[in-house]
Design an enzyme around this catalytic site. Structure first.
Site, PDB file in Angstrom:
ATOM      1  N   MET A 256      29.800  14.431  33.276  1.00 17.49           N
ATOM      2  CA  MET A 256      30.962  13.735  33.818  1.00 17.49           C
ATOM      3  C   MET A 256      30.547  12.790  34.928  1.00 17.49           C
ATOM      4  O   MET A 256      29.793  13.148  35.828  1.00 17.49           O
ATOM      5  CB  MET A 256      31.966  14.796  34.333  1.00 17.49           C
ATOM      6  N   ASN A 258      31.785  11.475  37.641  1.00 18.57           N
ATOM      7  CA  ASN A 258      32.423  11.420  38.962  1.00 18.57           C
ATOM      8  C   ASN A 258      31.662  10.492  39.908  1.00 18.57           C
ATOM      9  O   ASN A 258      30.441  10.520  39.962  1.00 18.57           O
ATOM     10  CB  ASN A 258      32.437  12.809  39.585  1.00 18.57           C
ATOM     11  N   GLU A 291      26.244   8.291  31.869  1.00 17.88           N
ATOM     12  CA  GLU A 291      27.054   8.626  33.054  1.00 17.88           C
ATOM     13  C   GLU A 291      26.776   7.631  34.179  1.00 17.88           C
ATOM     14  O   GLU A 291      27.689   7.214  34.896  1.00 17.88           O
ATOM     15  CB  GLU A 291      26.792  10.056  33.526  1.00 17.88           C
ATOM     16  N   GLU A 313      34.903   4.228  27.513  1.00 19.80           N
ATOM     17  CA  GLU A 313      33.970   5.024  26.708  1.00 19.80           C
ATOM     18  C   GLU A 313      33.259   4.189  25.640  1.00 19.80           C
ATOM     19  O   GLU A 313      32.055   4.301  25.444  1.00 19.80           O
ATOM     20  CB  GLU A 313      34.675   6.231  26.088  1.00 19.80           C
TER      21      GLU A 313
HETATM   22  N1  B3K Z   1      34.122  10.984  30.723  1.00 16.95           N
HETATM   23  C1  B3K Z   1      33.557  12.263  30.395  1.00 16.95           C
HETATM   24  C2  B3K Z   1      34.317  13.006  29.365  1.00 16.95           C
HETATM   25  C3  B3K Z   1      35.504  13.701  29.885  1.00 16.95           C
HETATM   26  C4  B3K Z   1      36.118  14.579  28.819  1.00 16.95           C
HETATM   27  C5  B3K Z   1      37.383  15.188  29.263  1.00 16.95           C
HETATM   28  N2  B3K Z   1      37.886  16.126  28.285  1.00 16.95           N
HETATM   29  C6  B3K Z   1      32.124  12.151  29.977  1.00 16.95           C
HETATM   30  C7  B3K Z   1      31.718  10.838  29.442  1.00 16.95           C
HETATM   31  O1  B3K Z   1      32.241  10.334  28.480  1.00 16.95           O
HETATM   32  O2  B3K Z   1      30.844  10.250  29.999  1.00 16.95           O
HETATM   33 ZN    ZN Z   2      31.556   8.389  28.850  1.00 17.89          ZN
END
Ligand code: B3K
Ligand code: ZN
Length: 850
Positions: A256, A258, A291, A313
């Site tokens: 993730m 973040n 990421e 994405e």
């Molecule tokens: N953005 C997160 C995925 C989140 C999934 C939530 N159920 C990882 C990624 O795509 O980089």
């Molecule tokens: Zn992603």
């Protein structure tokens, strides 16, 4: 537990939130059972909205106190959130809530993993931490204070202050709540440093549990390469003083993004030669990059609402695939991506879960982190680049960041940038985002007086809720070869915009052989009458590596389909073509492995279904086995020598060249093991100094029901390594005979190391069952029943992982009526489970499609 009578959310209902947030201050007083979260949020009315309803999301929170501008209030609280009257002017909302991270088995919000605190907020987990407008278009600057005895306490942004048992972090970049993160635990860092192009010194850390420090170097190296690549290729620099990655054992997905504090499933960051395969290394490199790349495509420019998920994405997957292509082999990466796209996205597009890259409604957004949004989303970015050209793509991306930095935007905004930069009208291209389904191109050709004509028709089959679809613009890369195998027309992009179109090539001296959809220039299914002679010709002569592979793949698919349908023997022409590829030293070993490895059993099932047959999984399983045996015998004279030639000397290195050789060697070993009773595999197992070769050897033995001693030895050697034990669990199921796969999975749940709360372990065991085509679709229905039993057990603990794994059933309507009855019974049993989560309810209802 979520509300079990789910209500859909619609894209068309979007309205902006009535308030903006100037600043958020959060204080966490950590405790496994009674964590206090104290929030201080500065709101002001949103001048771009007249909506003055004040609703803050909040789920599973115990509200202790709340106030507005210092005055205690008693808000109206529901299981979904709170409302209260607020001033028509700037105000401060404060609340104190209590949450229980130790009891959080859903792994969403603040939870504990191996005693460490961590968070997962995307998509809607922040509402389980405190009351907040938990939607991506509300962006704010966060300051976070963490109080607790843990030695390491991390949040987003930069560290600003520290005391004996507290740490404070400030993130200067406005962000939506889904990018919030907190980690606290007794962790150790693998530290490094990176200086950005403009001279900012950035501290880099990979935080792990003590004992895992030795598994961080590769991830760190990948991170630095990704940072440099993004500067060089996209002109994008990192924007904080510190970048932290934390490895967590219990995690619902891969990782993730973040802000400044990426949290990773430990399987996607920890690497060592002893414990990680080549495939693990490649995946870790790609996910770290993915990421990291989100820092711009997702974080600095984010999504207005969750319908726009592909905006971040699709683009970020596209960027990480470019990165891998640059780090490794571009053709091999392209082929691997297309194999995965067909296996997951085409399958999704062809069944009850089909949805557009940008869906227009959902019940549970976590169910829409799909191959369609991610991988097809990435294909759309690639097609855009093909259509506008590399230079215009680069200009458009620069313009996108310049125009939308700090904003939460939509697919319309994204396409508008391309329209403004290139002057193109992208109305028709937008259908790729709004229409589900995989377009089919039907191609015929004609030849007259030196002119070769391709007649192409496009048609996109109906998908749930979308019966008719208009033509889309499709970039079709074509090259022509003359009958001697020389290229007479190099790659040309045909832009198809109509339902039916002719494309002419003039002044040719002989009727050419077409190489169509080079590089897989569009995510479509190509239907063209061809024969094995032409496929073998293109496999030998095509200059486009993707189509060269594609011809071999088509030969393999055709062969396996015929073998399945008629029980026939292998076409010797196919075996000769394989021999030629294997012996061609000018070809990259990784490419050879891809070209020789037959299509998967699920691929054959889908192809048979597409061709109007009802696939029999047992017959496909047996045909695949017969093909393997025929390959082994036909290539017997080549195998030992080629196997030896693929040995990589020296200490293990995960680089692409070495990994490619090992991959080809693995394929050769699987064939050799059919001939030599396992002696070569046993020797490789005994001598292996790296996990790739150890696991390959074990897997080849188990595939022949030979490796009992090695299976036990592997278990005993790796008993204490969680990630390696996941491999052991998976292998134990995936090499079972079809009739034993379900009972093997169930037996493994009695193993002391089986833990239903750990998603990696659950996926290793039951994901392997779902991936065992002949075992899962076994005629007795026990594959379906077993998976259903365990999904019913998992759902109350972890709805997200349960719902995702339901997708194993998405192909149920391909099969015969007896299997369909078994699958329906299993699905209906899941749906009838008491208190079934919203996530799983939506998935099973869609799959049943009643
Ligand atoms: N953005 C997160 C995925 C989140 C999934 C939530 N159920 C990882 C990624 O795509 O980089
Ligand atoms: Zn992603």
């Amino acid at each position: 537990m979520k509300d079990a009578s789910p209500q859909p959310v619609y894209l068309s209902d979007y309205t902006p939130f009535g308030y903006l947030i100037d600043a958020v201050h959060l204080t966490f007083r950590l405790d496994p059972h009674k964590t206090r979260v104290i929030s201080h949020i500065r709101f002001r009315p949103n001048p771009d909205s007249t909506d003055r309803r004040f609703f803050l999301h909040g789920e599973q929170l115990t509200l202790i106190t709340a106030s507005i501008d210092g005055q205690a209030i008693t808000p109206e609280v529901t299981p979904q959130g709170l409302t209260c009257p607020v001033p028509d002017a700037p105000f401060i909302f404060e609340a104190e809530v209590e949450i229980a991270p130790a009891a959080n088995t859903a792994l969403e919000g603040l939870y504990q993993s191996g005693g460490m605190y961590c968070t997962q907020c995307e998509a809607e987990g922040f509402r389980k931490i405190t009351y907040y407008p938990d939607r991506p278009d509300v962006m704010a600057v966060f300051t976070v204070r963490i109080e607790g005895a843990e030695t390491v306490k991390l949040s987003n942004g930069n560290p600003t202050a520290q005391g004996e048992d507290w740490d404070e972090w400030h993130d200067p970049w406005p962000k939506p709540a889904y990018l919030f993160a907190l980690v606290a635990g007794d962790l150790v860092a693998h530290a490094d440093q990176f200086t950005t192009a403009s001279g900012r010194d950035v501290t880099l850390n990979i935080w792990v549990r003590p004992g895992d420090e030795g598994k961080c170097a590769f991830g760190m190296d990948a991170l630095k390469r990704a940072m440099l690549w993004d500067e060089q290729v996209y002109g994008l620099e990192y924007d904080l003083d510190i970048f932290n990655i934390v490895a967590v054992d219990d995690f619902n997905m891969g990782a993730m993004e973040n802000k400044g504090l990426n949290i990773f499933n430990s399987s996607c960051v920890l690497a060592s030669p002893d414990t990680s395969t080549d495939a693990n290394y490649e995946r870790i490199e790609a996910i770290i990059a993915h990421e990291y790349f989100h820092n711009w495509t997702g974080n600095r420019v984010t999504c207005r609402d969750w319908f726009q998920l592909c905006l971040k994405e699709g683009l970020t997957v596209y960027r990480d695939s470019q990165f891998t292509s640059d780090m490794r082999s571009a053709p091999v990466k392209r082929i691997a991506d297309v194999i995965a796209l067909r296996a997951r996205q085409f399958r999704e597009d062809n069944g009850p879960l089909a949805h557009p890259v940008r869906p227009s409604s959902f019940v549970e957004i976590n169910n829409f982190y799909t191959a369609t949004v991610y991988e097809k989303g990435a294909e759309l970015v690639g097609m855009l680049k093909t259509l506008v050209g590399d230079a215009a793509y680069a200009d458009a991306l620069k313009a996108y960041f310049a125009r939308h930095d700090g904003q939460a935007v939509t697919i319309e905004d994204w396409l508008k940038v391309f329209e403004d930069v290139t002057g193109r009208d992208l109305t028709q291209f937008k259908r790729w985002y709004t229409d589900a389904g995989t377009p089919r191109l039907t191609v015929t050709d004609s030849w007259q007086d030196g002119t070769y004509t391709l007649h192409i028709q496009q048609h996109t089959p109906a998908t749930p809720g979308q019966p008719d679809k208009d033509a889309r613009v499709i970039p079709i890369a074509v090259g022509l070869l003359n009958p001697n195998g020389n290229e007479v027309v190099p790659t040309t992009i045909l832009e198809m915009t109509e339902v039916s179109q002719n494309f002419r090539f003039k002044n040719l001296s002989a009727k050419p052989v077409p190489s169509i959809l080079r590089g897989f220039s569009a995510p479509v299914i190509l239907e063209r009458a061809s024969d094995n002679a032409e496929r073998a010709f293109l496999l030998a002569h095509d200059t486009d590596p993707f189509n060269k592979w594609e011809s071999g793949r088509a030969l393999g698919r055709e062969t396996l389909m015929q073998m399945t349908l008629s029980g026939s023997a292998v076409d010797p022409a196919y075996l000769d073509a394989l021999r030629a590829v294997l012996r061609d030293d000018s070809l990259d070993p990784a490419f050879r492995a891809l070209a020789v490895r037959p299509p998967s059993q699920d691929d054959i099932a889908q192809s048979l279904h597409d061709a109007g047959h009802t696939p029999d999984p047992q017959a496909i399983y047996m045909a695949t086995d017969r093909l393997g045996q025929a390959m082994a015998q036909h290539l017997a004279d080549l195998l030992p020598e080629l196997y030896a030639a693929m040995t990589v000397p020296g200490p293990y290195s995960p680089d692409a060249a070495a990994a490619g050789k090992r991959d080809l060697q693995a394929l050769l070993l699987s064939l050799l093991t059919r001939l030599d009773g396992g002696s070569t595999a046993r020797a490789q197992y005994a001598a292996a100094d790296n996990m790739s070769q150890q696991l390959t050897a074990l897997s080849c033995l188990m595939a022949r029901q030979l490796g009992e001693a090695e299976h036990q030895a592997f278990h005993d050697q790796w008993r204490r390594d969680r990630l390696v034990m996941d491999k052991w669990f998976a292998l134990s199921v995936s090499h079972a005979r079809p009739e034993d796969a379900a009972s093997r999975a169930v037996a493994l749940t009695a193993h002391p190391d089986f833990n239903i709360r750990n998603p990696n372990r659950f996926r290793a065991t039951f994901g392997a069952l779902a991936g065992h085509a002949a075992g899962f679709h076994h005629a007795t229905g026990k594959g379906y029943a077993t998976l259903a039993d365990w999904l019913i057990r998992l759902d109350p603990l972890n709805p997200q992982t349960t719902a995702r794994m339901c997708a194993a059933f998405e192909t149920w309507k391909r099969y015969d009526s007896a299997r369909q009855r078994h699958a329906r019974a299993a699905l209906e049993r899941i749906l009838a489970a008491p208190h079934l989560s919203r996530d799983t309810t939506e998935m099973v209802s869609l799959i049943l499609g009643d």
